[in-house]
Design an enzyme around this catalytic site. Sequence first.
Site, PDB file in Angstrom:
ATOM      1  N   THR A  47       5.261  -6.754   7.051  1.00  0.00           N
ATOM      2  CA  THR A  47       4.398  -7.633   6.201  1.00  0.00           C
ATOM      3  C   THR A  47       5.418  -8.038   5.109  1.00  0.00           C
ATOM      4  O   THR A  47       5.675  -8.981   4.590  1.00  0.00           O
ATOM      5  CB  THR A  47       3.108  -7.091   5.579  1.00  0.00           C
ATOM      6  OG1 THR A  47       2.267  -6.959   6.871  1.00  0.00           O
ATOM      7  CG2 THR A  47       2.547  -7.980   4.748  1.00  0.00           C
ATOM      8  N   THR A  48       5.859  -6.845   4.548  1.00  0.00           N
ATOM      9  CA  THR A  48       6.981  -6.775   3.569  1.00  0.00           C
ATOM     10  C   THR A  48       8.234  -7.682   3.775  1.00  0.00           C
ATOM     11  O   THR A  48       8.973  -8.197   2.866  1.00  0.00           O
ATOM     12  CB  THR A  48       7.340  -5.341   3.020  1.00  0.00           C
ATOM     13  OG1 THR A  48       6.335  -4.583   2.970  1.00  0.00           O
ATOM     14  CG2 THR A  48       8.092  -5.264   1.553  1.00  0.00           C
ATOM     15  N   TYR A 110      -6.939 -13.761  12.400  1.00  0.00           N
ATOM     16  CA  TYR A 110      -7.389 -15.240  12.303  1.00  0.00           C
ATOM     17  C   TYR A 110      -8.480 -15.210  13.744  1.00  0.00           C
ATOM     18  O   TYR A 110      -9.516 -15.562  13.378  1.00  0.00           O
ATOM     19  CB  TYR A 110      -6.639 -16.090  12.359  1.00  0.00           C
ATOM     20  CG  TYR A 110      -6.928 -17.565  12.501  1.00  0.00           C
ATOM     21  CD1 TYR A 110      -7.843 -18.206  11.440  1.00  0.00           C
ATOM     22  CD2 TYR A 110      -6.828 -18.508  13.452  1.00  0.00           C
ATOM     23  CE1 TYR A 110      -8.314 -19.293  11.444  1.00  0.00           C
ATOM     24  CE2 TYR A 110      -7.161 -19.697  13.694  1.00  0.00           C
ATOM     25  CZ  TYR A 110      -8.051 -20.243  12.575  1.00  0.00           C
ATOM     26  OH  TYR A 110      -8.565 -21.528  12.655  1.00  0.00           O
ATOM     27  N   TYR A 136      -1.031  -1.180  14.131  1.00  0.00           N
ATOM     28  CA  TYR A 136      -1.105  -1.581  12.866  1.00  0.00           C
ATOM     29  C   TYR A 136      -2.502  -2.024  12.539  1.00  0.00           C
ATOM     30  O   TYR A 136      -3.059  -3.140  12.652  1.00  0.00           O
ATOM     31  CB  TYR A 136      -0.144  -2.528  12.445  1.00  0.00           C
ATOM     32  CG  TYR A 136       0.195  -3.053  11.034  1.00  0.00           C
ATOM     33  CD1 TYR A 136      -0.424  -2.387  10.080  1.00  0.00           C
ATOM     34  CD2 TYR A 136       0.924  -4.087  10.802  1.00  0.00           C
ATOM     35  CE1 TYR A 136      -0.049  -2.616   8.730  1.00  0.00           C
ATOM     36  CE2 TYR A 136       1.098  -4.364   9.390  1.00  0.00           C
ATOM     37  CZ  TYR A 136       0.567  -3.865   8.503  1.00  0.00           C
ATOM     38  OH  TYR A 136       1.045  -4.345   7.072  1.00  0.00           O
ATOM     39  N   ARG A 141      -6.042  -7.908   5.656  1.00  0.00           N
ATOM     40  CA  ARG A 141      -5.162  -9.133   5.876  1.00  0.00           C
ATOM     41  C   ARG A 141      -5.566  -9.959   7.095  1.00  0.00           C
ATOM     42  O   ARG A 141      -5.582 -11.022   7.178  1.00  0.00           O
ATOM     43  CB  ARG A 141      -3.435  -8.632   6.131  1.00  0.00           C
ATOM     44  CG  ARG A 141      -2.785  -8.757   4.569  1.00  0.00           C
ATOM     45  CD  ARG A 141      -1.452  -8.152   4.797  1.00  0.00           C
ATOM     46  NE  ARG A 141      -0.429  -8.024   3.764  1.00  0.00           N
ATOM     47  CZ  ARG A 141       0.096  -9.171   3.113  1.00  0.00           C
ATOM     48  NH1 ARG A 141       0.030 -10.384   3.408  1.00  0.00           N
ATOM     49  NH2 ARG A 141       0.831  -8.853   2.165  1.00  0.00           N
ATOM     50  N   LYS A 164      -0.367   2.660  12.248  1.00  0.00           N
ATOM     51  CA  LYS A 164       0.080   2.741  10.655  1.00  0.00           C
ATOM     52  C   LYS A 164      -1.513   2.209  10.147  1.00  0.00           C
ATOM     53  O   LYS A 164      -1.807   0.970  10.471  1.00  0.00           O
ATOM     54  CB  LYS A 164       1.057   1.554  10.382  1.00  0.00           C
ATOM     55  CG  LYS A 164       1.040   1.168   8.852  1.00  0.00           C
ATOM     56  CD  LYS A 164       1.902   0.186   8.713  1.00  0.00           C
ATOM     57  CE  LYS A 164       1.936  -0.179   7.186  1.00  0.00           C
ATOM     58  NZ  LYS A 164       2.767  -1.299   6.786  1.00  0.00           N
ATOM     59  N   ILE A 206       4.740   4.344   5.856  1.00  0.00           N
ATOM     60  CA  ILE A 206       5.364   3.055   6.093  1.00  0.00           C
ATOM     61  C   ILE A 206       5.405   2.637   4.724  1.00  0.00           C
ATOM     62  O   ILE A 206       4.284   1.889   4.296  1.00  0.00           O
ATOM     63  CB  ILE A 206       4.977   2.216   7.167  1.00  0.00           C
ATOM     64  CG1 ILE A 206       5.223   3.065   8.504  1.00  0.00           C
ATOM     65  CG2 ILE A 206       5.760   0.993   7.306  1.00  0.00           C
ATOM     66  CD1 ILE A 206       4.778   2.438   9.871  1.00  0.00           C
TER      67      ILE A 206
END
Length: 294
Positions: A47-48, A110, A136, A141, A164, A206
């Site tokens: 994401t980062t 989504y 993850y 999100r 994660k 993480i």
Amino acid sequence: MTDMIQGSIVALITPFHEDGSVNFEKLKELVEWHIANKTDGILVLGTTGESSTMTHEEDDSVVACVIETVNKRVPVIVGAGSNNTATMLKKSIDYEKMGADQLLLISPYYNKTNEEGMILHFKTVADAVHIPIILYNIPGRTGCSISEHAVSVLSKHPNIKGIKEASGNMSYAMNISRYLNDDFVMYSGNDDIIVPMLSLGSSGVISVLANILPEQTHELVKKYLDGDTKGSLALQQQYLDLIHALFVEVNPIPVKEAMNQMGMNAGGYHLPLTEMSEDHKELIKQRLEEAGLL
């Protein structure tokens, strides 16, 4: 026995030039800096890393650059996730061929899915690659969570080696901690609860914070794993205000702003991400000064 990473894995930013192209020289420089400052593993295209706003070609170029620069000195984890399982499968196979040590795979955002679809989403890739996979979970999100039952099933797959956990829900984390063993580990996906997650058996974090405090994030985890829980907690509390500031707007806007204020030349963003408000820039500056980073 697993060869999974213990410690601080940086969720690496992707530096951009003013025109929005990837700044590969800066990317190499950041990799070298992390290795010199005790970062235990490097995650690219998380994401980062802003992969959701980059082209597939840019993604591939960033992965190739980091793998070549690291040159096996620390493990490289590559985010290969997608809400399209076929796309995730292709990216995972490609990144394994390019030399990724591990893969980070996100739940399908989504479109979401039912529980069977969630399991098959990950199992499809796990059956096709030969490197460790980290699930993850970040429902804030994606709009969906990997259920505790799905974790219990997936944790038994020989190629699925970890999760994660970034829901921030300690009750959920407690429940899935029952599935941790030598072959299935957990990483905190939230910098503000690294110590609580370590207390549940996590192997590390993480981390977004590690982009600006790599050695301190490494030490925070190492102290805990070495039995110095008080020392670890003291570090967590010392940087708590800074950690909160790094999430005052959507990640990675604040951490890139922090890096730019520190003279690290992280560059800007790809739309829809954009510059943060002046008030928030001032808050970042204040927290960096308090932490002795400016």
